[in-house]
Motif scaffolding. Sequence first.
Motif, PDB file in Angstrom:
ATOM      1  N   GLU A  28      -3.208  -5.478  16.234  1.00  0.00           N
ATOM      2  CA  GLU A  28      -4.919  -5.766  16.261  1.00  0.00           C
ATOM      3  C   GLU A  28      -5.463  -5.514  15.066  1.00  0.00           C
ATOM      4  OE1 GLU A  28      -6.192  -3.382  19.711  1.00  0.00           O
ATOM      5  OE2 GLU A  28      -8.376  -3.960  19.129  1.00  0.00           O
ATOM      6  N   THR A  29      -5.691  -6.517  14.358  1.00  0.00           N
ATOM      7  CA  THR A  29      -6.426  -6.311  13.040  1.00  0.00           C
ATOM      8  C   THR A  29      -7.030  -7.532  12.709  1.00  0.00           C
ATOM      9  OG1 THR A  29      -6.183  -5.814  10.957  1.00  0.00           O
ATOM     10  CG2 THR A  29      -4.115  -6.884  11.815  1.00  0.00           C
ATOM     11  N   ARG A  37     -11.537  -3.685   3.436  1.00  0.00           N
ATOM     12  CA  ARG A  37     -10.963  -2.068   3.139  1.00  0.00           C
ATOM     13  C   ARG A  37     -10.063  -2.245   1.950  1.00  0.00           C
ATOM     14  NH1 ARG A  37     -12.601   1.597   7.429  1.00  0.00           N
ATOM     15  NH2 ARG A  37     -13.941   0.267   8.656  1.00  0.00           N
ATOM     16  N   ARG A 151      -0.883  -0.670  12.777  1.00  0.00           N
ATOM     17  CA  ARG A 151      -1.823  -1.371  11.974  1.00  0.00           C
ATOM     18  C   ARG A 151      -2.335  -0.561  10.689  1.00  0.00           C
ATOM     19  NH1 ARG A 151      -7.446  -1.794  15.506  1.00  0.00           N
ATOM     20  NH2 ARG A 151      -7.942   0.432  15.446  1.00  0.00           N
ATOM     21  N   SER A 152      -2.327   0.561  10.907  1.00  0.00           N
ATOM     22  CA  SER A 152      -2.939   1.567   9.766  1.00  0.00           C
ATOM     23  C   SER A 152      -2.006   1.439   8.458  1.00  0.00           C
ATOM     24  CB  SER A 152      -3.200   3.092  10.160  1.00  0.00           C
ATOM     25  OG  SER A 152      -2.182   3.751  10.425  1.00  0.00           O
ATOM     26  N   LEU A 189       2.081  11.751   2.436  1.00  0.00           N
ATOM     27  CA  LEU A 189       2.600  10.412   2.403  1.00  0.00           C
ATOM     28  C   LEU A 189       4.060  10.457   2.383  1.00  0.00           C
ATOM     29  CD1 LEU A 189       2.083   7.307   1.851  1.00  0.00           C
ATOM     30  CD2 LEU A 189       1.808   7.844  -0.362  1.00  0.00           C
ATOM     31  N   GLY A 215      -4.536   8.320   4.870  1.00  0.00           N
ATOM     32  CA  GLY A 215      -5.062   7.392   3.937  1.00  0.00           C
ATOM     33  C   GLY A 215      -6.267   8.098   3.225  1.00  0.00           C
ATOM     34  N   ARG A 216      -7.131   8.732   3.972  1.00  0.00           N
ATOM     35  CA  ARG A 216      -8.275   9.385   3.201  1.00  0.00           C
ATOM     36  C   ARG A 216      -7.895  10.513   2.388  1.00  0.00           C
ATOM     37  NH1 ARG A 216     -12.947   8.477   6.905  1.00  0.00           N
ATOM     38  NH2 ARG A 216     -12.755   6.522   7.089  1.00  0.00           N
ATOM     39  N   ILE A 218      -5.103  10.525   0.609  1.00  0.00           N
ATOM     40  CA  ILE A 218      -4.694   9.634  -0.818  1.00  0.00           C
ATOM     41  C   ILE A 218      -5.753   9.050  -1.446  1.00  0.00           C
ATOM     42  CG2 ILE A 218      -3.111   7.645  -1.234  1.00  0.00           C
ATOM     43  CD1 ILE A 218      -1.513   9.783  -0.480  1.00  0.00           C
ATOM     44  N   PHE A 219      -6.483   8.737  -0.780  1.00  0.00           N
ATOM     45  CA  PHE A 219      -7.987   8.185  -1.527  1.00  0.00           C
ATOM     46  C   PHE A 219      -8.361   9.284  -2.320  1.00  0.00           C
ATOM     47  CE2 PHE A 219     -11.791   6.081  -2.300  1.00  0.00           C
ATOM     48  CZ  PHE A 219     -11.727   4.890  -2.306  1.00  0.00           C
ATOM     49  N   HIS A 248      -1.422   1.533 -10.522  1.00  0.00           N
ATOM     50  CA  HIS A 248      -1.097   1.095  -9.222  1.00  0.00           C
ATOM     51  C   HIS A 248      -1.868   0.249  -8.294  1.00  0.00           C
ATOM     52  CE1 HIS A 248       1.216   1.156  -5.547  1.00  0.00           C
ATOM     53  NE2 HIS A 248       0.597   2.243  -4.905  1.00  0.00           N
ATOM     54  N   ASN A 251      -5.168  -0.470  -3.739  1.00  0.00           N
ATOM     55  CA  ASN A 251      -6.380  -0.788  -2.937  1.00  0.00           C
ATOM     56  C   ASN A 251      -7.562  -0.966  -4.047  1.00  0.00           C
ATOM     57  OD1 ASN A 251      -9.081   0.182  -1.715  1.00  0.00           O
ATOM     58  ND2 ASN A 251      -7.744   0.756  -0.116  1.00  0.00           N
ATOM     59  N   ARG A 253     -10.863  -1.243  -3.415  1.00  0.00           N
ATOM     60  CA  ARG A 253     -11.950  -0.149  -3.357  1.00  0.00           C
ATOM     61  C   ARG A 253     -11.853   0.958  -4.350  1.00  0.00           C
ATOM     62  NH1 ARG A 253     -13.645   1.365   2.091  1.00  0.00           N
ATOM     63  NH2 ARG A 253     -11.651   2.058   2.095  1.00  0.00           N
ATOM     64  N   ASN A 278       0.477  -3.840  -1.680  1.00  0.00           N
ATOM     65  CA  ASN A 278       0.981  -2.712  -2.350  1.00  0.00           C
ATOM     66  C   ASN A 278       2.156  -2.732  -2.555  1.00  0.00           C
ATOM     67  OD1 ASN A 278       1.738  -0.048  -3.261  1.00  0.00           O
ATOM     68  ND2 ASN A 278       0.487   1.167  -1.974  1.00  0.00           N
ATOM     69  N   PHE A 310       0.544   6.291  -9.123  1.00  0.00           N
ATOM     70  CA  PHE A 310       0.364   7.384  -8.209  1.00  0.00           C
ATOM     71  C   PHE A 310       0.863   7.091  -6.681  1.00  0.00           C
ATOM     72  CE2 PHE A 310      -3.245   5.151  -6.313  1.00  0.00           C
ATOM     73  CZ  PHE A 310      -3.613   4.186  -7.377  1.00  0.00           C
TER      74      PHE A 310
HETATM   75  N1  ACO Z   1      -7.334  -3.247  11.258  1.00  0.00           N
HETATM   76  C1  ACO Z   1      -8.283  -3.132  12.058  1.00  0.00           C
HETATM   77  N2  ACO Z   1      -8.708  -1.719  12.249  1.00  0.00           N
HETATM   78  C2  ACO Z   1      -7.831  -0.674  11.442  1.00  0.00           C
HETATM   79  C3  ACO Z   1      -7.069  -1.068  10.941  1.00  0.00           C
HETATM   80  C4  ACO Z   1      -6.261  -2.417  10.704  1.00  0.00           C
HETATM   81  N3  ACO Z   1      -5.335  -2.734  10.086  1.00  0.00           N
HETATM   82  N4  ACO Z   1      -6.531   0.070  10.571  1.00  0.00           N
HETATM   83  C5  ACO Z   1      -7.117   0.952  11.121  1.00  0.00           C
HETATM   84  N5  ACO Z   1      -8.074   0.634  11.815  1.00  0.00           N
HETATM   85  C6  ACO Z   1      -9.205   1.041  12.513  1.00  0.00           C
HETATM   86  C7  ACO Z   1      -8.850   2.656  12.726  1.00  0.00           C
HETATM   87  O1  ACO Z   1      -8.190   2.587  13.857  1.00  0.00           O
HETATM   88  C8  ACO Z   1     -10.305   3.287  12.879  1.00  0.00           C
HETATM   89  O2  ACO Z   1     -11.045   2.837  13.998  1.00  0.00           O
HETATM   90  P1  ACO Z   1     -11.629   4.056  14.965  1.00  0.00           P
HETATM   91  O3  ACO Z   1     -12.913   4.239  13.873  1.00  0.00           O
HETATM   92  O4  ACO Z   1     -12.155   3.347  15.970  1.00  0.00           O
HETATM   93  O5  ACO Z   1     -10.934   5.015  14.846  1.00  0.00           O
HETATM   94  C9  ACO Z   1     -11.026   2.601  11.762  1.00  0.00           C
HETATM   95  O6  ACO Z   1     -10.456   1.453  11.355  1.00  0.00           O
HETATM   96  C10 ACO Z   1     -10.991   3.335  10.406  1.00  0.00           C
HETATM   97  O7  ACO Z   1      -9.766   3.743  10.290  1.00  0.00           O
HETATM   98  P2  ACO Z   1      -9.490   4.588   8.714  1.00  0.00           P
HETATM   99  O8  ACO Z   1      -7.979   5.046   8.746  1.00  0.00           O
HETATM  100  O9  ACO Z   1     -10.362   5.786   8.654  1.00  0.00           O
HETATM  101  O10 ACO Z   1     -10.030   3.591   7.690  1.00  0.00           O
HETATM  102  P3  ACO Z   1     -10.306   3.983   6.155  1.00  0.00           P
HETATM  103  O11 ACO Z   1     -11.297   3.273   6.177  1.00  0.00           O
HETATM  104  O12 ACO Z   1      -9.786   5.277   5.730  1.00  0.00           O
HETATM  105  O13 ACO Z   1      -9.205   2.960   5.483  1.00  0.00           O
HETATM  106  C11 ACO Z   1      -7.388   2.725   4.007  1.00  0.00           C
HETATM  107  C12 ACO Z   1      -7.984   2.879   5.333  1.00  0.00           C
HETATM  108  C13 ACO Z   1      -7.812   1.411   3.655  1.00  0.00           C
HETATM  109  C14 ACO Z   1      -5.815   3.058   4.166  1.00  0.00           C
HETATM  110  C15 ACO Z   1      -7.919   3.789   3.246  1.00  0.00           C
HETATM  111  O14 ACO Z   1      -7.919   5.173   3.663  1.00  0.00           O
HETATM  112  C16 ACO Z   1      -7.592   3.874   1.756  1.00  0.00           C
HETATM  113  O15 ACO Z   1      -7.913   2.833   1.261  1.00  0.00           O
HETATM  114  N6  ACO Z   1      -6.620   4.555   1.591  1.00  0.00           N
HETATM  115  C17 ACO Z   1      -6.353   4.846  -0.040  1.00  0.00           C
HETATM  116  C18 ACO Z   1      -4.718   4.847   0.046  1.00  0.00           C
HETATM  117  C19 ACO Z   1      -4.028   3.925   0.115  1.00  0.00           C
HETATM  118  O16 ACO Z   1      -4.577   2.634  -0.292  1.00  0.00           O
HETATM  119  N7  ACO Z   1      -2.651   4.080   0.526  1.00  0.00           N
HETATM  120  C20 ACO Z   1      -1.735   2.830   0.363  1.00  0.00           C
HETATM  121  C21 ACO Z   1      -0.534   3.363   0.174  1.00  0.00           C
HETATM  122  S1  ACO Z   1      -0.276   4.795  -0.580  1.00  0.00           S
HETATM  123  C22 ACO Z   1      -0.215   4.665  -2.176  1.00  0.00           C
HETATM  124  O17 ACO Z   1      -0.036   3.471  -2.803  1.00  0.00           O
HETATM  125  C23 ACO Z   1      -0.286   5.714  -3.229  1.00  0.00           C
END
Ligand code: ACO
Length: 323
Positions: A28-29, A37, A151-152, A189, A215-216, A218-219, A248, A251, A253, A278, A310
């Motif tokens: 579901e995405t 995002r 999906r996350s 992570l 995710g938060r 890590i951001f 790296h 993302n 944003r 990624n 990172f």
């Molecule tokens: N499709 C649709 N909806 C989704 C998806 C998806 N794929 N994934 C999550 N959602 C929903 C969630 O269920 C949540 O719904 P709710 O509000 O009804 O509960 C809503 O979207 C928000 O979810 P969050 O997890 O809070 O989304 P966020 O805005 O934090 O975005 C993201 C997630 C993009 C991963 C963000 O946290 C981010 O940019 N993190 C940075 C870290 C990163 O990019 N990590 C990647 C790997 S780690 C690395 O490489 C170091």
Amino acid sequence: MNYSRITQCAHYVPEKIIHNDELATMIETSDEWIYQRTGIRQRHVVTDENTSDLCANVAQQLLTKRGIEANQIDFILVATVTPDYQMPSTACLVQGLIGANNAFAMDITAACSGFVYALSMADKLIQSGNYQRGIVIGAETMSKVIDWTDRSTAVLFGDGAGGVLLENTETKHILAENLQSDGSRANSLTAGFTNNQSPFFKGDLLGNQYLEMDGRQIFDFALKDVSKNICHTMAQLDNQTIDYVLAHQANKRLLDAMAKKTKLPREKFLDNMEFFANTSAASIPILLSEAVEKEILTLNSKQQILLTGFGGGLTWGSLVVKL
Ligand code: ACO
């Protein structure tokens, strides 16, 4: 003096592409959610290859481009968190596949910082004077550690490999570096927990083999700690000049926010996560190799680039490299 220099770079990604729209038929995405995002539209995934196959392709390209034989390589370092096996190392498999009989080979585990860590280690090997030439690769098959029903995380990652040939030279090309780790935040992570199935083990068997991420957190880590690391690394430079930042590719944003935080122009941050997602340790060398192909970067041009990784560990670090 012995210093090291990047003399070639190359990358390889598997043929199969999964677009966001195709993912939306599995979980579901939507393309809109993922792109807004993260800046990701598609990812490459393996169908019959493993990490060592991706690496061997890159290593062979490096040899061909440089016009040298495999037996002229002194070492092979592979940065990966998705090795074919825990033993043998992926680097040893690559050595066997390309026939680099005179090389020693080992893997380095530092998650998405892996390539930057490995390049730093390779630089020290060459500086020792004992090794003339090495291959450094970042490679991942993230598709095998992702829970494709979650999906996350499932939407964020891709498979691929990139690498460089590093050779001895008389002038300094790795101008600054700053590597850091923080194991106290290890749980934010994780991937690939190995359950202990020994008949004697009485502990908790509930570890997850799949990738899990806060995710938060890590951001926030990337924005705060990694931005600070970039600024400290640049402060080591006499002229403070950076032509491009190759960070790296987690993302888009995040890169926007990092540019603001470090007060570097956003245009200096190259990105390609739209096409590859990624790829963990592979993201920086794929970005480098693509930028050279597109003639944004030129080897031997004296352009100064900042590489910043990172990821899990937590690990992070930057290197300033003069091309
Ligand atoms: N499709 C649709 N909806 C989704 C998806 C998806 N794929 N994934 C999550 N959602 C929903 C969630 O269920 C949540 O719904 P709710 O509000 O009804 O509960 C809503 O979207 C928000 O979810 P969050 O997890 O809070 O989304 P966020 O805005 O934090 O975005 C993201 C997630 C993009 C991963 C963000 O946290 C981010 O940019 N993190 C940075 C870290 C990163 O990019 N990590 C990647 C790997 S780690 C690395 O490489 C170091």
